[in-house]
Design an enzyme around this catalytic site. Structure first.
Site, PDB file in Angstrom:
ATOM      1  N   GLY A 182      -2.596 -59.680  -9.450  1.00 38.76           N
ATOM      2  CA  GLY A 182      -1.135 -59.743  -9.414  1.00 38.76           C
ATOM      3  C   GLY A 182      -0.631 -60.780  -8.424  1.00 38.76           C
ATOM      4  N   LYS A 218     -18.431 -55.119 -13.641  1.00 39.13           N
ATOM      5  CA  LYS A 218     -18.686 -53.890 -14.401  1.00 39.13           C
ATOM      6  C   LYS A 218     -19.033 -54.224 -15.862  1.00 39.13           C
ATOM      7  CE  LYS A 218     -15.773 -52.315 -16.818  1.00 39.13           C
ATOM      8  NZ  LYS A 218     -14.568 -51.610 -16.460  1.00 39.13           N
ATOM      9  N   ILE A 271     -13.831 -44.801 -14.116  1.00 42.21           N
ATOM     10  CA  ILE A 271     -14.984 -45.381 -13.419  1.00 42.21           C
ATOM     11  C   ILE A 271     -16.204 -44.478 -13.576  1.00 42.21           C
ATOM     12  CG2 ILE A 271     -15.863 -46.119 -11.158  1.00 42.21           C
ATOM     13  CD1 ILE A 271     -13.082 -47.035 -10.422  1.00 42.21           C
ATOM     14  N   ASP A 281      -1.574 -52.491  -8.496  1.00 37.25           N
ATOM     15  CA  ASP A 281      -2.011 -51.122  -8.180  1.00 37.25           C
ATOM     16  C   ASP A 281      -1.319 -50.532  -6.960  1.00 37.25           C
ATOM     17  OD1 ASP A 281      -3.738 -51.542 -10.263  1.00 37.25           O
ATOM     18  OD2 ASP A 281      -5.584 -51.160  -9.137  1.00 37.25           O
ATOM     19  N   HIS A 334     -13.895 -55.783 -45.097  1.00 40.75           N
ATOM     20  CA  HIS A 334     -15.062 -54.984 -45.464  1.00 40.75           C
ATOM     21  C   HIS A 334     -16.354 -55.773 -45.286  1.00 40.75           C
ATOM     22  CE1 HIS A 334     -17.019 -51.671 -47.459  1.00 40.75           C
ATOM     23  NE2 HIS A 334     -17.644 -52.508 -48.250  1.00 40.75           N
TER      24      HIS A 334
END
Ligand code: NDP
Length: 458
Positions: A16, A51, A178, A302, A435
């Site tokens: 951010g 990760k 997590i 966050d 498909h």
């Protein structure tokens, strides 16, 4: 504005903060940013990116097994944690350098050190006073560990990425993003994994069919998920760690990994002293423009504890910079944000869960499909994919789309566009499938699933 060192000073060079500072600088602002760790933040340095590399590494175990059923002859195979770690660390170093170059390229000044607010326009960075017209708090979050006896013997995702050796036996604590991701990674790499979760089903907050399907599939793969359990204390011995659970059970392991949530990182920022309102959990209170209770101080990502995802922080940073420095008022829409859990199998979702939809609109139609992916009809692997669509019966609008299965994130990303645009089930039905894919199931589910209990409750 010349009386200040900068037009904008950002505390925290994660997703951010870096996005906001670059965009503001491109709009002509004089921008500085401080960081006491490595530039790039959680996502790049100790989160999403390393990760995901680990998830890839872990998946190979099953790919090799399945390959044999497709006619491949495979020699002996083993996994080298040090070799993988070196490759991963090299790539993270490269990304870190790219972030430095991006800041340089945009003309943003990087001040190394920890920022603390002195007053509404002054930040102290390790003893150096920096002044700015506007200040942006983008310090992110930090793993939270409950205070139980011996908790210092446990690690979090932060330290996990630095382990020099693969633990043979691991206990993962928690049932969120997590915890399920790391339980899957370690299980795939061959560690013995016990996952301990205090509630009755993992992934609280997700759709109940998603939760049940993932728990079932993880158990089939070998993760020992123990619900309604919690650790009381941890003791270190010569041979490893002894874990005592609240119900008295005793487990021996080599590593205890706590994934019990992340807390907004506001401690030590001195925000309250300058008048910035915080929530009880330490998160910065902001309005729709990411503006705090102090007019010239903003916060994104966050640290504001809105939706704790990198792409959300990026957009909040972008919209802040466009609004404040670009002369273009933009408000981040936090509705229908798609999200994925890189568990094994993976989970992805957009919109409301069945429970949320029933609470919000009342009558809903549920379309649900569970099937064995085509690849496993030959490999013989006992793995199921689950897909679910939740539709508002009154308007035919699709309120939620959920998937557990390979490439769920890649599939749901496209469907998130449709949900964001307000697509109806009729729109899904009018779409021709590709498909053979798993994704085509989302446009070929015709029969609503009838849950007698839910119907009776309507
Ligand atoms: P989550 O909030 O997702 O999960 C925390 C888990 O720990 C929950 O199961 C919670 O239980 C449990 N817990 C909390 N406190 C305690 C305690 N004192 N004792 C025992 N168990 C406890 O946090 P994570 O740490 O998994 O992830 C943090 C955030 O990071 C996520 O919310 C997500 O936004 C982001 N993230 C996103 C990823 C992605 O997009 N793929 C990947 C990783 C992280 P309960 O359910 O009972 O509250």
């Amino acid at each position: 504005m010349a009386e200040f060192d900068f037009d904008l000073f950002v505390i925290g060079a994660g997703s951010g903060g870096v996005r906001a500072s670059r965009v503001a600088a491109n709009h002509g602002a004089r921008v500085g940013i401080c960081e006491d760790s490595r530039v790039g933040g959680t996502c790049v340095i100790r989160g999403c990116i390393p990760k995901k590399f680990m998830v890839y590494a872990s998946h190979f175990a099953e790919h090799f097994e399945d390959a044999a059923d497709f006619g491949w002859h495979l020699g002996p195979r083993s996994f080298s944690w040090p070799k993988f770690k070196a490759a991963k660390d090299k790539e993270i170093d490269r990304l870190n350098q790219i972030y430095h170059r991006l800041l340089d390229g945009a003309g943003v000044s990087l001040v190394k050190g920890r920022g603390t607010m002195v007053d509404a326009h002054t930040v102290d960075v390790d003893g150096r006073k920096v002044t700015a017209d506007k200040i942006l708090i983008a310090t992110g979050g930090w793993p939270f560990k409950p205070k139980i006896g011996g908790i210092d013997h446990a690690i979090t995702s932060n330290e996990f990425f630095e382990l020099e050796e693969q633990p043979r036996r691991v206990i993962v604590v928690g049932g969120g993003f997590i915890a399920v991701e790391f339980a899957g990674i370690l299980n795939g790499l061959g560690s013995e994994v016990i996952q301990i979760y205090r509630g009755e089903q993992i992934l609280r907050g997700f759709d109940s069919d998603v939760r049940a399907t993932l728990a079932q599939e993880m158990r089939k793969k070998g993760v020992d998920i123990q619900v309604e359990s919690n650790i009381q204390h941890i003791e270190k011995t010569a041979s490893g760690l002894i874990v005592t659970c609240e119900d008295g059970a005793i487990l021996e392991t080599d590593c205890v990994l706590y994934a019990t949530g992340r807390a907004p990182k506001t401690a030590g920022l001195n925000l309250e002293a300058v008048g910035v309102e915080l929530k009880k959990n330490g998160a910065v209170v902001v309005d729709k423009y990411s503006q705090t209770s102090v007019e010239n101080i903003y916060a994104v990502g966050d640290v504001t504890d809105r939706i704790n995802l990198t792409p959300v922080a990026l957009n909040e940073g972008l919209y802040f910079a466009d609004t404040v420095f670009g002369g273009r008022e933009r408000v981040m829409d936090h509705e229908n944000v798609a999200t994925a859990v890189f568990s094994q199998p993976s989970v992805a979702t957009v919109g409301l869960t069945e429970q949320e939809a029933r609470e919000k609109v009342g009558a809903v139609d549920i379309y649900k499909s569970t099937f064995r992916p085509l690849i496993h009809t030959l490999s013989g692997r006992d793995e199921k994919t689950m897909m679910k669509i939740i539709v508002d019966r009154a308007t035919d609008k699709v309120l939620g789309v959920h998937m557990v299965g390979p490439e769920a994130a890649e599939i749901i990303q496209g469907l998130a566009v449709a949900v964001k645009m307000g697509a109806t089930k009729a729109d899904f039905d009018a779409t021709v499938g590709i498909h053979p894919t798993a994704a085509e199931e989302f446009v070929t589910m015709r029969e609503a699933y009838v849950d007698p209990e839910a119907e009776a409750a309507e």
